[in-house]
Design an enzyme around this catalytic site. Structure first.
Site, PDB file in Angstrom:
ATOM      1  N   SER A 166      79.263 -24.260  10.784  1.00  0.00           N
ATOM      2  CA  SER A 166      79.115 -22.991  10.003  1.00  0.00           C
ATOM      3  C   SER A 166      77.382 -23.253   9.852  1.00  0.00           C
ATOM      4  O   SER A 166      76.869 -23.739  10.184  1.00  0.00           O
ATOM      5  CB  SER A 166      79.722 -23.632   8.878  1.00  0.00           C
ATOM      6  OG  SER A 166      79.411 -22.812   7.567  1.00  0.00           O
TER       7      SER A 166
ATOM      8  N   ASP B 181      98.514 -33.852  11.292  1.00  0.00           N
ATOM      9  CA  ASP B 181      97.118 -34.791  10.877  1.00  0.00           C
ATOM     10  C   ASP B 181      96.230 -34.342  11.532  1.00  0.00           C
ATOM     11  O   ASP B 181      96.402 -36.075  12.099  1.00  0.00           O
ATOM     12  CB  ASP B 181      98.079 -35.465   9.236  1.00  0.00           C
ATOM     13  CG  ASP B 181      96.855 -36.182   8.896  1.00  0.00           C
ATOM     14  OD1 ASP B 181      95.556 -35.483   8.821  1.00  0.00           O
ATOM     15  OD2 ASP B 181      97.229 -36.924   7.840  1.00  0.00           O
ATOM     16  N   VAL B 182      94.750 -33.458  11.507  1.00  0.00           N
ATOM     17  CA  VAL B 182      94.240 -34.103  12.773  1.00  0.00           C
ATOM     18  C   VAL B 182      92.528 -34.737  12.486  1.00  0.00           C
ATOM     19  O   VAL B 182      92.457 -35.258  12.576  1.00  0.00           O
ATOM     20  CB  VAL B 182      93.939 -32.944  12.883  1.00  0.00           C
ATOM     21  CG1 VAL B 182      94.668 -32.150  13.532  1.00  0.00           C
ATOM     22  CG2 VAL B 182      92.725 -31.807  12.106  1.00  0.00           C
TER      23      VAL B 182
ATOM     24  N   THR C  11      78.114 -15.700   7.120  1.00  0.00           N
ATOM     25  CA  THR C  11      79.576 -15.791   5.367  1.00  0.00           C
ATOM     26  C   THR C  11      80.341 -14.533   6.542  1.00  0.00           C
ATOM     27  O   THR C  11      80.789 -13.322   6.541  1.00  0.00           O
ATOM     28  CB  THR C  11      78.842 -15.343   4.315  1.00  0.00           C
ATOM     29  OG1 THR C  11      77.818 -15.730   4.737  1.00  0.00           O
ATOM     30  CG2 THR C  11      79.573 -15.092   3.341  1.00  0.00           C
TER      31      THR C  11
ATOM     32  N   LYS D 202      79.603 -30.340   8.238  1.00  0.00           N
ATOM     33  CA  LYS D 202      78.879 -29.255   9.193  1.00  0.00           C
ATOM     34  C   LYS D 202      78.006 -30.014   9.969  1.00  0.00           C
ATOM     35  O   LYS D 202      77.712 -29.436  11.286  1.00  0.00           O
ATOM     36  CB  LYS D 202      78.947 -28.168   8.485  1.00  0.00           C
ATOM     37  CG  LYS D 202      80.266 -27.325   8.057  1.00  0.00           C
ATOM     38  CD  LYS D 202      81.491 -27.196   8.860  1.00  0.00           C
ATOM     39  CE  LYS D 202      82.921 -26.796   8.854  1.00  0.00           C
ATOM     40  NZ  LYS D 202      83.350 -26.342   9.713  1.00  0.00           N
TER      41      LYS D 202
ATOM     42  N   ASN E  59      89.351 -25.689  14.948  1.00  0.00           N
ATOM     43  CA  ASN E  59      89.194 -24.789  13.690  1.00  0.00           C
ATOM     44  C   ASN E  59      89.207 -25.468  12.032  1.00  0.00           C
ATOM     45  O   ASN E  59      89.145 -24.742  11.898  1.00  0.00           O
ATOM     46  CB  ASN E  59      90.131 -23.453  13.890  1.00  0.00           C
ATOM     47  CG  ASN E  59      88.798 -22.425  13.405  1.00  0.00           C
ATOM     48  OD1 ASN E  59      87.746 -22.361  12.729  1.00  0.00           O
ATOM     49  ND2 ASN E  59      90.113 -22.401  12.512  1.00  0.00           N
TER      50      ASN E  59
ATOM     51  N   TYR F 299      80.584 -30.182   1.899  1.00  0.00           N
ATOM     52  CA  TYR F 299      80.785 -29.413   3.311  1.00  0.00           C
ATOM     53  C   TYR F 299      79.723 -29.343   4.118  1.00  0.00           C
ATOM     54  O   TYR F 299      79.801 -29.239   5.127  1.00  0.00           O
ATOM     55  CB  TYR F 299      81.747 -28.382   2.518  1.00  0.00           C
ATOM     56  CG  TYR F 299      81.198 -26.865   3.894  1.00  0.00           C
ATOM     57  CD1 TYR F 299      83.045 -27.032   4.381  1.00  0.00           C
ATOM     58  CD2 TYR F 299      80.689 -25.797   3.746  1.00  0.00           C
ATOM     59  CE1 TYR F 299      83.593 -25.805   4.706  1.00  0.00           C
ATOM     60  CE2 TYR F 299      81.038 -24.770   4.927  1.00  0.00           C
ATOM     61  CZ  TYR F 299      82.581 -25.126   5.541  1.00  0.00           C
ATOM     62  OH  TYR F 299      82.609 -24.277   6.427  1.00  0.00           O
TER      63      TYR F 299
END
Length: 171
Positions: free
Chosen positions: A86, A7-8, A130, A103, A34, A99
């Site tokens: 991202s 569980d990162v 994308t 990022k 990632n 999100y």
């Protein structure tokens, strides 16, 4: 390749993952952070649990991995610490509040890590555009246009005139 479940979003999970890699291979030469999750909504739509989940996976995981893996990379005087960020860090996509925030935090963390470990570890952030993934499809649900039409509009704005594919990033 060997798999080590972790569980990162939890420091103890990352610490055990790094220890497992060392047990299996004796050293660490490269790390790729990632892991990522997305949740649909504006800032007013989220609660603390959503914040903790998204920031935990998207940001804390990288922080904990840096804390425990970079010393191993430095021990050998080289190595690469790679983080997937991202374009959402720079574009305020609709209904992507957490999100995009996560990022953006990663972009800043990558710059700090690169500065702090310069000359010993190469810290790199890759910032895909994308990419056609299930997460992208989920993020398009509920818009006023079908997903295929949205993808076509996006593709027209990309210089190569197509959405990225996961293999583009892997290469």
């Amino acid at each position: 390749a060997r798999f080590a479940y972790a569980d990162v979003s939890r420091e103890d999970g990352v610490k055990s993952m790094v220890a497992r890699a060392l047990d299996l291979h004796g050293r660490i030469d490269g790390v790729h952070c990632n892991a990522g999750v997305w949740g649909k909504g504006r800032a007013t739509d989220f609660d603390e649990a959503a914040w903790d989940r998204i920031m935990g996976v998207n940001v804390k995981s990288v922080f904990w991995t840096a804390k425990h893996a970079i010393p191993e990379l430095e021990r050998h005087g080289k190595g690469v610490f790679l983080v997937t960020t991202s374009v959402a860090a720079f574009i305020g996509f609709p209904a992507h509040a957490l999100y995009c925030a996560s990022k953006g935090a990663l972009e800043s963390l990558v710059r700090c890590l690169a500065t702090d470990h310069a000359g010993k570890v190469r810290v790199v952030g890759i910032c895909p555009g994308t990419i056609e993934t299930p997460m992208l499809a989920a993020s398009c649900e509920g818009w006023d246009k079908p997903v295929g039409e949205l993808y076509a509009e996006i593709a027209r704005r990309i210089p190569v005139r197509r959405l990225g594919q996961p293999i583009d990033i892997a290469r």
